[in-house]
Design an enzyme around this catalytic site. Structure first.
Site, PDB file in Angstrom:
ATOM      1  N   GLY A  74      20.058 -45.602   4.220  1.00  7.67           N
ATOM      2  CA  GLY A  74      20.916 -45.318   5.369  1.00  7.67           C
ATOM      3  C   GLY A  74      22.048 -44.349   5.073  1.00  7.67           C
ATOM      4  CD  GLU A 128      20.017 -52.997   5.541  1.00  8.42           C
ATOM      5  OE1 GLU A 128      19.349 -53.539   6.439  1.00  8.42           O
ATOM      6  OE2 GLU A 128      20.046 -51.760   5.364  1.00  8.42           O
ATOM      7  CB  SER A 146      17.812 -41.196   3.184  1.00  7.94           C
ATOM      8  OG  SER A 146      18.968 -41.979   3.399  1.00  7.94           O
ATOM      9  CG  ASN A 175      13.518 -52.659   7.819  1.00  4.51           C
ATOM     10  OD1 ASN A 175      13.613 -53.455   8.764  1.00  4.51           O
ATOM     11  ND2 ASN A 175      14.338 -52.684   6.779  1.00  4.51           N
ATOM     12  CD1 TRP A 176      10.919 -50.609  13.685  1.00  6.65           C
ATOM     13  CD2 TRP A 176      11.176 -51.719  15.620  1.00  6.65           C
ATOM     14  NE1 TRP A 176       9.864 -50.284  14.492  1.00  6.65           N
ATOM     15  CE2 TRP A 176       9.988 -50.957  15.686  1.00  6.65           C
ATOM     16  CE3 TRP A 176      11.529 -52.504  16.720  1.00  6.65           C
ATOM     17  CZ2 TRP A 176       9.168 -50.956  16.815  1.00  6.65           C
ATOM     18  CZ3 TRP A 176      10.713 -52.508  17.838  1.00  6.65           C
ATOM     19  CH2 TRP A 176       9.552 -51.734  17.883  1.00  6.65           C
ATOM     20  CE  LYS A 177      17.377 -50.563   7.608  1.00  7.40           C
ATOM     21  NZ  LYS A 177      18.346 -50.035   6.683  1.00  7.40           N
ATOM     22  CG  HIS A 212      16.030 -54.547   3.178  1.00  7.42           C
ATOM     23  ND1 HIS A 212      17.344 -54.198   3.318  1.00  7.42           N
ATOM     24  CD2 HIS A 212      15.303 -53.431   3.463  1.00  7.42           C
ATOM     25  CE1 HIS A 212      17.409 -52.924   3.674  1.00  7.42           C
ATOM     26  NE2 HIS A 212      16.196 -52.438   3.783  1.00  7.42           N
ATOM     27  CD  GLU A 246      13.871 -50.151   0.966  1.00 12.58           C
ATOM     28  OE1 GLU A 246      13.513 -49.363   1.822  1.00 12.58           O
ATOM     29  OE2 GLU A 246      14.519 -51.183   1.216  1.00 12.58           O
ATOM     30  N   GLY A 285      13.562 -46.816   7.295  1.00 10.52           N
ATOM     31  CA  GLY A 285      14.538 -47.466   8.172  1.00 10.52           C
ATOM     32  C   GLY A 285      14.804 -46.602   9.392  1.00 10.52           C
ATOM     33  N   GLY A 286      15.911 -45.849   9.344  1.00 11.49           N
ATOM     34  CA  GLY A 286      16.369 -45.066  10.496  1.00 11.49           C
ATOM     35  C   GLY A 286      15.275 -44.249  11.175  1.00 11.49           C
TER      36      GLY A 286
HETATM   37  C1  PEP Z   1      15.454 -49.426   4.618  1.00 11.03           C
HETATM   38  O1  PEP Z   1      16.366 -50.051   5.094  1.00 11.03           O
HETATM   39  O2  PEP Z   1      14.476 -50.037   4.177  1.00 11.03           O
HETATM   40  C2  PEP Z   1      15.555 -47.969   4.581  1.00 11.03           C
HETATM   41  C3  PEP Z   1      14.801 -47.332   3.734  1.00 11.03           C
HETATM   42  O3  PEP Z   1      16.461 -47.387   5.427  1.00 11.03           O
HETATM   43  P1  PEP Z   1      16.674 -45.804   5.671  1.00 11.03           P
HETATM   44  O4  PEP Z   1      15.313 -45.173   5.772  1.00 11.03           O
HETATM   45  O5  PEP Z   1      17.433 -45.728   6.964  1.00 11.03           O
HETATM   46  O6  PEP Z   1      17.443 -45.292   4.504  1.00 11.03           O
END
Ligand code: PEP
Length: 250
Positions: free
Chosen positions: A173, A97, A213, A9-11, A95, A167, A234-235
């Site tokens: 994040g 967010e 994470s 997930n690039w956001k 999600h 999640e 994500g990241g």
């Molecule tokens: C996400 O936003 O779906 C996510 C899991 O982010 P991160 O891996 O950066 O915690």
């Protein structure tokens, strides 16, 4: 056998040339991992170009959201039908967010799941508790409520087309990953909820991803757990080497 899946997930990251480079790098490094389905979820802007780059590869293409509406005067929105016509295959829905910044409720997410399925796209449906909910020991209740709301009116056949992502919001994040035991406990619970409402076959075949994470250093111990079928990343999905290292952690 449940499908193993790692989705990036690039956001809202990467400009156009950067994003295209990242997709090309992921194809080069990740197109030879047949035991795991790799999916990239770049912003809407990239969908059609990504479709053209990915079409002869094993890598799947997801969007990060879609409208709950069919079409019409909804300025700034993108419909499931538009995404389908541009080559999108999966859509991340619900999600945290989207829930916290854009006030998406389980009821709106339910409508989005229905739109997504209508156009034969596969929803990647997210759930997860806040830190204060876990601290008050409410996490099981929160997950059940989210799933029941999002699954309202869906048949077992429709549920069998979903991918679920657990999640925990406190892990997204933040660098704080849920322990493999904490994640497994909730994944098993999600599978039980699905089993009770939609039957054992649906529950045993549905892929449940962990997100929060997840990185190359902790992916293996998470993915070893029996009910964790992969990750929503994500990241770490913004760096091809890290993303592919996670996908190769099975
Ligand atoms: C996400 O936003 O779906 C996510 C899991 O982010 P991160 O891996 O950066 O915690």
């Amino acid at each position: 056998m449940r499908e193993k899946i790692v989705t990036g997930n690039w956001k809202m990251n990467k400009n156009f040339p950067e994003g295209i480079n990242l997709i090309q790098e992921i194809i080069e490094k990740g197109n030879s991992t047949p035991n795991v389905k790799i999916i990239v979820a770049p912003p809407f802007l990239f969908q059609y170009e990504a479709f053209n780059l990915l079409k002869n590869t094993l890598i799947g293409l997801a969007a990060q959201n879609c409208s709950e509406q069919e079409n019409g005067a909804f300025t700034g929105e993108i419909s499931a039908q538009m995404l389908k016509s541009a080559g999108t295959q999966y859509i991340i829905l619900g999600h945290s967010e989207r829930r916290s910044y854009y006030h998406e409720t389980d009821q709106v997410i339910n409508l989005k799941i229905k739109q997504t399925l209508k156009y034969d796209l596969k929803p990647i449906v997210c759930c997860g508790e806040l830190l204060e909910e876990r601290e008050k020991n409410e996490h099981f209740h929160v997950i059940k409520k989210q799933l029941n709301g999002m699954f309202e009116g869906l048949s077992a056949e429709q549920i069998s087309k979903l991918i679920i992502a657990y999640e925990p919001v406190w892990a997204i994040g933040t660098g704080k990953t849920a322990s493999p035991e904490q994640a497994q406990e909730i994944h098993q619970y999600i599978r039980e909820i699905i089993q009770n409402s939609f039957g054992g076959v649906v529950a045993q075949n549905i892929s449940i991803l962990y997100g929060g994470s997840c990185k190359p250093s902790n992916a293996k111990e998470l993915f070893e757990k029996p009910d964790i079928d992969g990750g929503l990343i994500g990241g770490a999905s913004l760096v091809a080497d890290d993303f592919i290292a996670i996908a190769k952690s099975f």
